[in-house]
Scaffold this motif. Structure first.
Motif, PDB file in Angstrom:
ATOM      1  N   MET A 142       6.386   7.188  12.484  1.00 40.34           N
ATOM      2  CA  MET A 142       5.935   5.665  13.446  1.00 40.34           C
ATOM      3  C   MET A 142       6.604   4.236  12.907  1.00 40.34           C
ATOM      4  SD  MET A 142       2.002   6.782  14.021  1.00 40.34           S
ATOM      5  CE  MET A 142       2.195   5.511  16.021  1.00 40.34           C
ATOM      6  N   GLY A 143       6.870   4.745  11.231  1.00 43.93           N
ATOM      7  CA  GLY A 143       7.291   3.393  10.710  1.00 43.93           C
ATOM      8  C   GLY A 143       8.859   2.973  10.005  1.00 43.93           C
ATOM      9  N   SER A 144       8.631   2.899   9.046  1.00 45.09           N
ATOM     10  CA  SER A 144      10.200   2.817   8.589  1.00 45.09           C
ATOM     11  C   SER A 144       9.704   3.723   6.968  1.00 45.09           C
ATOM     12  CB  SER A 144      10.047   1.569   8.013  1.00 45.09           C
ATOM     13  OG  SER A 144       9.998   0.744   9.166  1.00 45.09           O
ATOM     14  N   GLY A 145      11.277   3.360   6.525  1.00 46.24           N
ATOM     15  CA  GLY A 145      11.285   4.353   5.515  1.00 46.24           C
ATOM     16  C   GLY A 145      12.081   5.294   5.434  1.00 46.24           C
ATOM     17  N   ASN A 146      12.139   6.266   4.266  1.00 53.83           N
ATOM     18  CA  ASN A 146      12.938   7.651   3.675  1.00 53.83           C
ATOM     19  C   ASN A 146      12.827   7.986   6.012  1.00 53.83           C
ATOM     20  OD1 ASN A 146      13.969   6.493   1.999  1.00 53.83           O
ATOM     21  ND2 ASN A 146      12.316   8.264   0.994  1.00 53.83           N
ATOM     22  N   PHE A 147      14.398   8.208   6.425  1.00 57.28           N
ATOM     23  CA  PHE A 147      13.738   9.361   7.027  1.00 57.28           C
ATOM     24  C   PHE A 147      13.486  10.376   7.777  1.00 57.28           C
ATOM     25  CE2 PHE A 147      16.036  11.691  11.570  1.00 57.28           C
ATOM     26  CZ  PHE A 147      15.795  11.173  12.436  1.00 57.28           C
ATOM     27  N   PRO A 148      12.673  10.338   7.825  1.00 57.26           N
ATOM     28  CA  PRO A 148      11.426  12.201   7.611  1.00 57.26           C
ATOM     29  C   PRO A 148      12.287  13.756   7.835  1.00 57.26           C
ATOM     30  CG  PRO A 148      10.383  11.025   9.418  1.00 57.26           C
ATOM     31  CD  PRO A 148      12.145  10.180   9.197  1.00 57.26           C
ATOM     32  N   TYR A 149      13.471  13.351   9.150  1.00 51.85           N
ATOM     33  CA  TYR A 149      14.327  14.662   9.239  1.00 51.85           C
ATOM     34  C   TYR A 149      14.657  15.080   7.763  1.00 51.85           C
ATOM     35  CZ  TYR A 149      16.059  18.146  12.527  1.00 51.85           C
ATOM     36  OH  TYR A 149      16.188  19.135  13.318  1.00 51.85           O
TER      37      TYR A 149
ATOM     38  N   ASN B 229       0.348  -1.311   0.194  1.00 50.59           N
ATOM     39  CA  ASN B 229      -0.295  -0.144  -0.271  1.00 50.59           C
ATOM     40  C   ASN B 229       0.725   0.808   0.351  1.00 50.59           C
ATOM     41  OD1 ASN B 229      -2.534   2.254   0.574  1.00 50.59           O
ATOM     42  ND2 ASN B 229      -2.550   0.938   1.785  1.00 50.59           N
ATOM     43  N   LYS B 230       1.438   1.874  -1.132  1.00 51.91           N
ATOM     44  CA  LYS B 230       2.689   2.055  -0.719  1.00 51.91           C
ATOM     45  C   LYS B 230       1.234   3.730  -0.894  1.00 51.91           C
ATOM     46  CE  LYS B 230       6.166   0.598  -4.928  1.00 51.91           C
ATOM     47  NZ  LYS B 230       5.883   0.522  -6.222  1.00 51.91           N
ATOM     48  N   ASN B 231       0.356   4.122  -1.383  1.00 57.57           N
ATOM     49  CA  ASN B 231      -0.168   5.682  -1.393  1.00 57.57           C
ATOM     50  C   ASN B 231       0.296   5.472   0.463  1.00 57.57           C
ATOM     51  OD1 ASN B 231      -0.412   6.371  -3.660  1.00 57.57           O
ATOM     52  ND2 ASN B 231      -2.103   5.591  -4.271  1.00 57.57           N
ATOM     53  N   PHE B 232      -0.507   4.524   1.415  1.00 55.97           N
ATOM     54  CA  PHE B 232      -0.820   4.912   2.836  1.00 55.97           C
ATOM     55  C   PHE B 232       0.440   5.449   3.030  1.00 55.97           C
ATOM     56  CE2 PHE B 232      -1.682   2.688   6.576  1.00 55.97           C
ATOM     57  CZ  PHE B 232      -2.457   3.474   7.182  1.00 55.97           C
ATOM     58  N   THR B 233       1.452   4.103   2.763  1.00 49.80           N
ATOM     59  CA  THR B 233       2.619   4.389   3.583  1.00 49.80           C
ATOM     60  C   THR B 233       3.774   5.194   3.187  1.00 49.80           C
ATOM     61  OG1 THR B 233       3.799   2.614   2.404  1.00 49.80           O
ATOM     62  CG2 THR B 233       2.774   1.637   4.323  1.00 49.80           C
ATOM     63  N   ARG B 234       3.715   6.125   1.982  1.00 46.21           N
ATOM     64  CA  ARG B 234       4.184   6.999   2.006  1.00 46.21           C
ATOM     65  C   ARG B 234       4.005   8.789   3.469  1.00 46.21           C
ATOM     66  NH1 ARG B 234       4.937   6.627  -4.463  1.00 46.21           N
ATOM     67  NH2 ARG B 234       6.478   4.951  -4.364  1.00 46.21           N
ATOM     68  N   LYS B 235       2.859   8.289   3.918  1.00 45.01           N
ATOM     69  CA  LYS B 235       2.472   9.827   4.460  1.00 45.01           C
ATOM     70  C   LYS B 235       3.787   9.698   5.258  1.00 45.01           C
ATOM     71  CE  LYS B 235      -2.411   8.902   3.172  1.00 45.01           C
ATOM     72  NZ  LYS B 235      -2.747  10.080   2.914  1.00 45.01           N
ATOM     73  N   ARG B 236       3.526  11.214   5.834  1.00 39.25           N
ATOM     74  CA  ARG B 236       4.351  11.488   6.854  1.00 39.25           C
ATOM     75  C   ARG B 236       4.515  10.789   7.928  1.00 39.25           C
ATOM     76  NH1 ARG B 236       9.012  15.195   6.159  1.00 39.25           N
ATOM     77  NH2 ARG B 236       9.664  15.796   7.689  1.00 39.25           N
ATOM     78  N   TRP B 237       3.121  10.813   8.729  1.00 40.35           N
ATOM     79  CA  TRP B 237       2.860   9.813   9.786  1.00 40.35           C
ATOM     80  C   TRP B 237       3.300   8.352  10.307  1.00 40.35           C
ATOM     81  CZ3 TRP B 237       0.929   6.116  11.008  1.00 40.35           C
ATOM     82  CH2 TRP B 237      -0.287   4.614   9.959  1.00 40.35           C
ATOM     83  N   PHE B 238       4.015   7.594   9.170  1.00 44.73           N
ATOM     84  CA  PHE B 238       3.885   6.313   8.783  1.00 44.73           C
ATOM     85  C   PHE B 238       5.364   6.467   8.569  1.00 44.73           C
ATOM     86  CE2 PHE B 238       5.161   2.284   6.480  1.00 44.73           C
ATOM     87  CZ  PHE B 238       4.592   1.709   7.975  1.00 44.73           C
ATOM     88  N   GLN B 239       6.145   7.294   7.908  1.00 46.58           N
ATOM     89  CA  GLN B 239       7.280   7.396   7.875  1.00 46.58           C
ATOM     90  C   GLN B 239       8.093   7.545   9.673  1.00 46.58           C
ATOM     91  OE1 GLN B 239       8.417  10.860   5.654  1.00 46.58           O
ATOM     92  NE2 GLN B 239       8.283   8.938   3.439  1.00 46.58           N
TER      93      GLN B 239
END
Length: 338
Positions: free
Chosen positions: A174-181, A162-172
């Motif tokens: 709380m979860g994983s993916g690109n470090f949002p800072y 679910n790429k659209n869901f997990t690309r949201k900033r809150w998931f980054q």
């Protein structure tokens, strides 16, 4: 193109910490496993009760001593806290192993490890055990917050499905993916310097590990004697065990009442202490001073008011000192106020 490279780097960082993530996850989940599955260590007054072990932290905790003292003087609140604490450890550990909401769970790892460090960083008879566990746990939580989880994780599964869901900033966050800072270099440098400073400070505070003489408060038992008073037939005093190994008590094999020259006026040997009435012992905490098979046992962190009958020597005005003798040969002497 930059986004793709950044995503691949983030995924690789999470992948490289797979063994680290699963091992640190198990260290926390195993606390739940051994306390409730292998044995039940959440039952007060049972051998191995986790609340009594928590009491061991009290004498030399850093910053959180009032919290610990409140809990060990309120057994019901202590038991509830130990249950909640165990459930939190189970959730954090399991989610870290599975790689689910890794970043928010890494904050849980950080917080649990900080509690261990501040509460029990002074304990450890061989290699400063609890201090090492604390500082490494804090650093591990920080690293997992930076990397998130990689290929072998539920975070990764949800990101792919679910790429659209997990690309949201809150998931980054709380979860994983690109470090949002926006500027990770500053974040990493600042966090690393703070953690290094905390490590140096606690190493010095708990063990003198940076300068000055080294000290290990887990090696020899230490008793503090306070609040001494006497009347016509009784001598009362408070004993508090503040140092020594947490896995066994101080074994008191002798109590001597002395005159001003050190002559023994009254002596209680190990047999009399082993047979002491519990009515003469008023415990303050869940770790209890109590008669054992061959001595009076004083666990780490235990505090109690003890009353001795001195009716047979009450007419002697020479009563000046109280001496406690441990099975190891260590003695503690306190002057009796007239």
């Amino acid at each position: 193109m930059k986004t793709t490279i950044k995503s691949q780097s983030s995924e690789l960082a999470g992948l490289y910490t797979l063994s680290f993530r699963t091992v640190i996850g198990w260290t926390y989940f195993s606390a739940f496993w051994r306390r409730l599955v292998l044995e039940n260590k959440l039952i007060p007054d049972e051998q191995g009760y986790i609340g009594e072990k928590f009491n061991h932290f009290l004498p030399n905790a850093l910053g959180i001593k009032p919290v610990i003292e409140y809990l060990v003087t309120h057994p019901d609140a202590l038991q509830r806290s130990m249950m909640v604490f165990t459930i939190i450890e189970a959730i954090v550990g399991l989610f870290i192993i599975l790689g689910l909401f890794t970043r928010v769970m890494s904050i849980g790892v950080f917080s649990l490890a900080l509690g261990i460090l501040l509460g029990s960083g002074w304990l450890g008879t061989t290699c400063l055990d609890e201090w090492q566990i604390g500082v490494l746990g804090i650093t591990g939580g920080f690293v997992l917050f930076l990397t998130g989880s990689g290929t072998y994780s539920l975070d990764h599964y949800f990101m792919k499905s679910n790429k659209n869901f997990t690309r949201k900033r809150w998931f980054q966050w709380m979860g994983s993916g690109n470090f949002p800072y926006p500027n990770p270099k500053i974040f990493v440098l600042t966090g690393s310097l703070i953690l290094f400073a905390l490590t140096i400070f606690t190493n010095q505070y708990f063990h003198g590990g940076v300068w000055g003489p080294l000290h290990n408060k887990s090696v020899k038992p230490k008793l503090e004697i306070a609040n001494m008073s006497r009347n016509n037939s009784d001598l009362k005093f408070q004993v508090f065990r503040t140092e020594g190994a947490d896995v066994y008590g101080s074994f008191l094999i002798g109590i001597h009442i002395l005159d001003k020259d050190g002559k023994i006026l009254k002596e209680l040997d190990h047999k009399e202490l082993a047979g002491m009435s519990e009515k003469r012992i008023k415990n303050h905490y869940v770790a209890k001073v109590k008669p054992g098979k061959h001595s009076l046992i004083i666990p780490l962190g235990a505090k109690a008011d003890i009353t001795l009958n001195i009716n047979d020597i009450v007419m002697k005005n020479e009563i000046h000192f109280l001496k406690l003798i441990d099975v190891s040969g260590i003695e503690w002497i306190k002057q009796i106020q007239q």
